[in-house]
Design an enzyme around this catalytic site. Sequence first.
Site, short mmCIF file in Angstrom:
data_model
loop_
_atom_site.label_atom_id
_atom_site.label_comp_id
_atom_site.label_asym_id
_atom_site.label_seq_id
_atom_site.Cartn_x
_atom_site.Cartn_y
_atom_site.Cartn_z
N GLY A 30 0.68 -1.35 0.41
CA GLY A 30 -0.38 0.22 0.02
C GLY A 30 0.79 1.38 -0.42
O GLY A 30 2.25 1.03 -0.37
N ALA A 31 0.14 2.05 -0.12
CA ALA A 31 1.31 3.80 0.73
C ALA A 31 1.43 4.02 -1.24
O ALA A 31 2.77 4.24 -1.17
CB ALA A 31 1.94 4.26 1.21
N LEU A 32 0.36 3.63 -1.86
CA LEU A 32 1.02 3.40 -3.44
C LEU A 32 0.85 4.82 -4.15
O LEU A 32 0.94 6.17 -3.54
CB LEU A 32 -0.69 3.43 -4.25
CG LEU A 32 -0.68 2.13 -3.64
CD1 LEU A 32 -1.92 1.06 -4.57
CD2 LEU A 32 0.07 0.51 -3.62
N GLU A 34 4.20 6.63 -7.56
CA GLU A 34 3.92 6.67 -9.32
C GLU A 34 4.53 5.40 -9.52
O GLU A 34 4.41 4.81 -10.32
CB GLU A 34 4.91 7.73 -9.37
CG GLU A 34 4.62 8.86 -9.51
CD GLU A 34 3.24 9.43 -10.43
OE1 GLU A 34 3.05 8.91 -11.12
OE2 GLU A 34 1.85 9.98 -10.03
N HIS A 36 4.25 2.11 -7.82
CA HIS A 36 3.48 1.56 -7.67
C HIS A 36 2.86 1.35 -9.86
O HIS A 36 2.97 0.60 -10.20
CB HIS A 36 2.90 1.68 -7.32
CG HIS A 36 3.42 1.15 -5.60
ND1 HIS A 36 3.77 1.76 -4.67
CD2 HIS A 36 3.60 -0.20 -5.21
CE1 HIS A 36 3.85 1.59 -3.62
NE2 HIS A 36 4.12 0.00 -3.80
N GLU A 149 12.95 -2.45 -8.98
CA GLU A 149 14.51 -2.58 -8.95
C GLU A 149 15.10 -1.78 -7.45
O GLU A 149 16.56 -2.12 -7.60
CB GLU A 149 14.77 -2.24 -9.80
CG GLU A 149 15.42 -3.55 -11.34
CD GLU A 149 16.24 -3.26 -12.25
OE1 GLU A 149 16.76 -2.26 -12.67
OE2 GLU A 149 15.89 -4.42 -12.86
N ASP A 151 14.02 -2.48 -4.86
CA ASP A 151 14.58 -3.57 -3.75
C ASP A 151 14.98 -4.84 -4.52
O ASP A 151 14.75 -5.60 -4.56
CB ASP A 151 13.59 -4.36 -3.25
CG ASP A 151 12.79 -2.41 -2.23
OD1 ASP A 151 12.62 -2.75 -1.67
OD2 ASP A 151 10.69 -2.13 -2.72
N SER A 187 7.36 4.21 -0.32
CA SER A 187 6.28 4.74 0.26
C SER A 187 6.68 5.14 1.62
O SER A 187 5.83 6.26 2.43
CB SER A 187 5.34 2.83 1.21
OG SER A 187 5.59 2.20 -0.34
O1 PAF Z 1 8.39 -4.56 -1.51
C1 PAF Z 1 6.87 -4.87 -0.77
O2 PAF Z 1 6.55 -3.95 -0.66
C2 PAF Z 1 6.86 -6.17 -0.43
O3 PAF Z 1 7.98 -6.84 0.09
C3 PAF Z 1 6.15 -7.21 -0.75
C4 PAF Z 1 6.77 -7.45 -2.54
C5 PAF Z 1 4.72 -6.67 -1.24
C6 PAF Z 1 6.04 -8.30 0.25
O4 PAF Z 1 4.84 -7.89 1.17
#
Ligand code: PAF
Length: 281
Positions: A30-32, A34, A36, A149, A151, A187
């Site tokens: 959540g806390a979407l 750009e 996302h 990327e 993460d 986020s």
């Molecule tokens: O990157 C994230 O937001 C989280 O680690 C994920 C992949 C949704 C898993 O909870």
Amino acid sequence: MVINSKISLQETLEIAKKEGETIGLVPTMGALHEGHLSLINFAYSQCDRVVVSIFVNPTQFNNTSDLEKYPRNVSKDTEFLKDHNPETIVFTPEVEEIYSDKVETEPFEFGNFVNFMEGEFRTGHFEGVGSVLKRLFDIVKPDKAFFGEKDYQQLMVVKKLVEITGQDVEIMGCPTSRNEFGLAQSSRNFRLNDAQLKEAELIHEALTKAKNRFSTNSIETIEKEIEQLFQSHPSFELEYFSIVNEKDLIPTKTKEPGEKHRAFIAAFLGEVRLIDNMALY
Ligand code: PAF
């Protein structure tokens, strides 16, 4: 369409699958923002139907205060998706839908991918990520799942996860989405005030510096320079700056010929922990 039970979600997806539609999953907490949206748009370029899950996964937080302070606003998120991608299926399960009555982390053998950086500083974090994604993949059974990327270590861990579990889902990595000053969309940026948002650009500046220096300087020299850069900005606390071999994510002090390298940073700006990384080639 917003769905919070896994049975209803599976019924909806069953109909789409019977009609030969392919399913893309964009897992989020959540806390979407750009970033996302760029994942969702990429998912739409690859799949007929897109499911966005919104679930703040308790098992991936090694720090209770971080979990409590994680920004949550599901109604704002669903409005945001309605405005940008109204046909998206939004899955917003409660904790029991995902974990039944036992909220616990499953052990996985992710190997070297979790020995350094996020794995080292956030003990158990990736096992928590693996635990929730394994369940989400089982519920949605997507053809493809999409990860940013930003993460990068998580992306590698998720690829390893599906190798371990044998789940039939293709893991797709998408370039980090940045604001006009290079700050990676996250986020956690929602927790920064305007002055901090400006200061946070230092992270991208440091990575760019590392990239520019990489061909002409030793890794040790670059690491010292980046540490000094952060020391001269006391509002930051640098947790790590590491240059790693991209294939195994093991920090290295030598530039192996023919190998690709990537730089990673984690730093606290006030109470907010920010991460980013950049390819050095
Ligand atoms: O990157 C994230 O937001 C989280 O680690 C994920 C992949 C949704 C898993 O909870």
